[in-house]
Design a protein around this motif. Structure first.
Motif, PDB file in Angstrom:
ATOM      1  N   ARG A 128       0.827  -1.203   0.000  1.00 14.03           N
ATOM      2  CA  ARG A 128       0.000   0.000   0.000  1.00 14.03           C
ATOM      3  C   ARG A 128       0.866   1.260   0.000  1.00 14.03           C
ATOM      4  O   ARG A 128       0.535   2.260  -0.651  1.00 14.03           O
ATOM      5  CB  ARG A 128      -0.936   0.018   1.214  1.00 14.03           C
ATOM      6  CG  ARG A 128      -2.139  -0.905   1.079  1.00 14.03           C
ATOM      7  CD  ARG A 128      -3.208  -0.567   2.090  1.00 14.03           C
ATOM      8  NE  ARG A 128      -3.783   0.736   1.853  1.00 14.03           N
ATOM      9  CZ  ARG A 128      -3.702   1.754   2.701  1.00 14.03           C
ATOM     10  NH1 ARG A 128      -3.063   1.621   3.852  1.00 14.03           N
ATOM     11  NH2 ARG A 128      -4.264   2.909   2.440  1.00 14.03           N
ATOM     12  N   THR A 129       1.990   1.228   0.713  1.00 15.38           N
ATOM     13  CA  THR A 129       2.905   2.368   0.691  1.00 15.38           C
ATOM     14  C   THR A 129       3.484   2.560  -0.711  1.00 15.38           C
ATOM     15  O   THR A 129       3.560   3.683  -1.224  1.00 15.38           O
ATOM     16  CB  THR A 129       4.048   2.156   1.707  1.00 15.38           C
ATOM     17  OG1 THR A 129       3.487   1.985   3.016  1.00 15.38           O
ATOM     18  CG2 THR A 129       4.984   3.351   1.717  1.00 15.38           C
ATOM     19  N   ARG A 132       0.848   4.089  -3.031  1.00 13.45           N
ATOM     20  CA  ARG A 132       0.671   5.530  -2.849  1.00 13.45           C
ATOM     21  C   ARG A 132       1.770   6.317  -3.555  1.00 13.45           C
ATOM     22  O   ARG A 132       1.518   7.352  -4.167  1.00 13.45           O
ATOM     23  CB  ARG A 132       0.648   5.876  -1.355  1.00 13.45           C
ATOM     24  CG  ARG A 132      -0.626   5.467  -0.644  1.00 13.45           C
ATOM     25  CD  ARG A 132      -0.796   6.203   0.670  1.00 13.45           C
ATOM     26  NE  ARG A 132       0.287   5.927   1.598  1.00 13.45           N
ATOM     27  CZ  ARG A 132       0.279   4.917   2.456  1.00 13.45           C
ATOM     28  NH1 ARG A 132      -0.761   4.091   2.494  1.00 13.45           N
ATOM     29  NH2 ARG A 132       1.281   4.730   3.274  1.00 13.45           N
ATOM     30  N   LYS A 136       1.439   8.947  -6.656  1.00  9.57           N
ATOM     31  CA  LYS A 136       1.975  10.297  -6.525  1.00  9.57           C
ATOM     32  C   LYS A 136       2.876  10.640  -7.708  1.00  9.57           C
ATOM     33  O   LYS A 136       2.806  11.740  -8.265  1.00  9.57           O
ATOM     34  CB  LYS A 136       2.744  10.422  -5.209  1.00  9.57           C
ATOM     35  CG  LYS A 136       3.279  11.808  -4.924  1.00  9.57           C
ATOM     36  CD  LYS A 136       3.977  11.856  -3.578  1.00  9.57           C
ATOM     37  CE  LYS A 136       4.521  13.249  -3.289  1.00  9.57           C
ATOM     38  NZ  LYS A 136       5.216  13.297  -1.965  1.00  9.57           N
ATOM     39  N   ASP A 252      -3.534   7.655   9.881  1.00  8.87           N
ATOM     40  CA  ASP A 252      -3.131   7.624   8.486  1.00  8.87           C
ATOM     41  C   ASP A 252      -3.905   8.691   7.699  1.00  8.87           C
ATOM     42  O   ASP A 252      -5.113   8.590   7.529  1.00  8.87           O
ATOM     43  CB  ASP A 252      -3.431   6.225   7.919  1.00  8.87           C
ATOM     44  CG  ASP A 252      -2.913   6.036   6.498  1.00  8.87           C
ATOM     45  OD1 ASP A 252      -2.762   7.049   5.792  1.00  8.87           O
ATOM     46  OD2 ASP A 252      -2.674   4.890   6.097  1.00  8.87           O
ATOM     47  N   HIS A 254      -3.963   9.304   4.530  1.00 11.00           N
ATOM     48  CA  HIS A 254      -4.530   8.773   3.284  1.00 11.00           C
ATOM     49  C   HIS A 254      -5.857   8.069   3.563  1.00 11.00           C
ATOM     50  O   HIS A 254      -6.832   8.244   2.815  1.00 11.00           O
ATOM     51  CB  HIS A 254      -3.543   7.797   2.640  1.00 11.00           C
ATOM     52  CG  HIS A 254      -4.019   7.229   1.344  1.00 11.00           C
ATOM     53  ND1 HIS A 254      -4.393   5.904   1.202  1.00 11.00           N
ATOM     54  CD2 HIS A 254      -4.206   7.790   0.124  1.00 11.00           C
ATOM     55  CE1 HIS A 254      -4.778   5.692  -0.041  1.00 11.00           C
ATOM     56  NE2 HIS A 254      -4.681   6.804  -0.714  1.00 11.00           N
ATOM     57  N   SER A 257      -8.602  10.638   4.242  1.00 10.49           N
ATOM     58  CA  SER A 257      -9.133  11.253   3.025  1.00 10.49           C
ATOM     59  C   SER A 257     -10.059  10.292   2.289  1.00 10.49           C
ATOM     60  O   SER A 257     -11.087  10.706   1.743  1.00 10.49           O
ATOM     61  CB  SER A 257      -7.985  11.691   2.116  1.00 10.49           C
ATOM     62  OG  SER A 257      -7.240  10.582   1.658  1.00 10.49           O
ATOM     63  N   LEU A 258      -9.722   8.996   2.289  1.00 13.43           N
ATOM     64  CA  LEU A 258     -10.599   8.009   1.657  1.00 13.43           C
ATOM     65  C   LEU A 258     -11.947   7.940   2.370  1.00 13.43           C
ATOM     66  O   LEU A 258     -13.008   7.881   1.725  1.00 13.43           O
ATOM     67  CB  LEU A 258      -9.932   6.632   1.680  1.00 13.43           C
ATOM     68  CG  LEU A 258      -8.747   6.398   0.742  1.00 13.43           C
ATOM     69  CD1 LEU A 258      -8.150   5.009   0.980  1.00 13.43           C
ATOM     70  CD2 LEU A 258      -9.172   6.539  -0.719  1.00 13.43           C
TER      71      LEU A 258
END
Length: 328
Positions: A128-129, A132, A136, A252, A254, A257-258
């Motif tokens: 997952r990192t 992301r 980006k 987290d 991210h 925001s999800l």
């Protein structure tokens, strides 16, 4: 009797404070390598309890090997040790003094033991990192391509290189996403199915929740889950004044925001969330405040379906009951 050992973690070294008496420690430095850590574990006194800070990837190896050797270990938030140092009126900050501080923190606070995540979750976190970062990079290249598009003179080689890189990242994103979906479906099928039964929670959000919360294993209440993710309000009250300073934002970003984006879908299709949003709006609350409340509602629903092992029911009427503990 437990003997608290403080370890301050750096990229290449570990400062280890070994107890000599209840008030004295012997501090030495070792390499942050598997061989040196295994040697240290063999030298630890009986009933040792190691205390260290969460320092990202640098502390994972130490924590992993300690848990493998069944040594009690506590991983604390750096804010906890920072405020403890202020409480002790500490004026010196070195790796050695930080190691002693962590050992003293263990003696006085006796923090709970840490449970290491499974190998599957460690792999899922890495993927997952990586995903992301890929996204980006893709956005950055797409923005650059768009910035070059109105120029009267364009270099064909630059345009071709940009398009090749964007296509490369698109392929890489698709591959990593498929690997994440495969890992989650294979190892957490029931949690994934129950979470996605909630209107507003997609497969991406369900996978992120499973990864960030370690499969909900370390949470005993929905409130603790919301605080960990960072969507509970920060309230300051003194005397007659009471101020709400937004949300705590401790988890987290991210995932937050999800979940915020998911709240827009939830107020349309998730009946309990829709009713909550309309009630808060009717009470005069700002739209963003109402949406954050919906995010908390989604987290309570996610916690409930996983803990009670039931699919989501929009017409469910809550009843008081106990839930099984995941740590048994």
């Amino acid at each position: 009797m437990k003997m608290y050992v403080g370890i301050d973690v750096a990229k290449d070294t570990l400062a280890v404070a070994l107890p000599q008496t209840t008030t004295n420690w012997k501090v030495r430095s070792i390499r942050n390598t598997p061989e040196a850590i295994r040697k240290l574990i063999n030298e630890l006194p009986d009933q040792s309890h190691v205390v260290l800070e969460a320092t990202g990837s640098y502390s994972v190896l130490l924590t992993y090997l300690l848990c493998q050797a069944q040594v009690a270990v506590s991983v604390i938030n750096p804010k906890q040790s920072h405020h403890f140092a202020q409480l002790q009126l500490a004026v010196t900050k070195t790796d050695e003094s930080d190691a002693v501080l962590l050992a003293r923190y263990g003696q006085l606070v006796q923090p709970p033991c840490y449970t290491m995540e499974s190998d599957v979750l460690l792999r899922l976190k890495q993927k997952r990192t990586l995903l992301r970062h890929f996204k980006k990079q893709q956005r950055s290249l797409a923005n650059l391509q768009h910035a070059f598009s109105p120029l009267p003179v364009q270099d064909e080689r630059v345009a071709s290189s940009l398009q090749q890189l964007i296509s490369h990242f698109q392929t890489a994103i698709a591959e990593v996403t498929a690997e994440i979906d495969q890992l989650t479906t294979q190892h957490f099928p029931d949690q994934l199915r129950r979470l996605t039964s909630i209107q507003g929670i997609s497969t991406t959000i369900a996978t992120a929740l499973i990864e960030v919360t370690s499969g909900f294993a370390q949470f005993h209440s929905a409130k603790a889950l919301a605080k960990y993710i960072g969507v509970v309000p920060v309230i300051y009250q003194s005397g007659k004044s009471q101020i709400t300073k937004g949300i705590c934002k401790t988890g987290d970003p991210h995932l937050r925001s999800l979940l915020y984006m998911a709240s827009w879908s939830a107020i349309r299709y998730n009946k309990p969330c829709q009713a909550l949003y309309q009630r808060l709006k009717a009470a005069g609350k700002a739209p963003k405040v109402a949406l954050i409340a919906v995010v908390n509602k989604l987290l309570r629903q996610a916690f409930a379906v996983v803990k009670f092992k039931q699919d989501f029911d929009p017409d469910y009427q809550p009843v008081l009951r106990s839930f099984p503990c995941f740590l048994t």
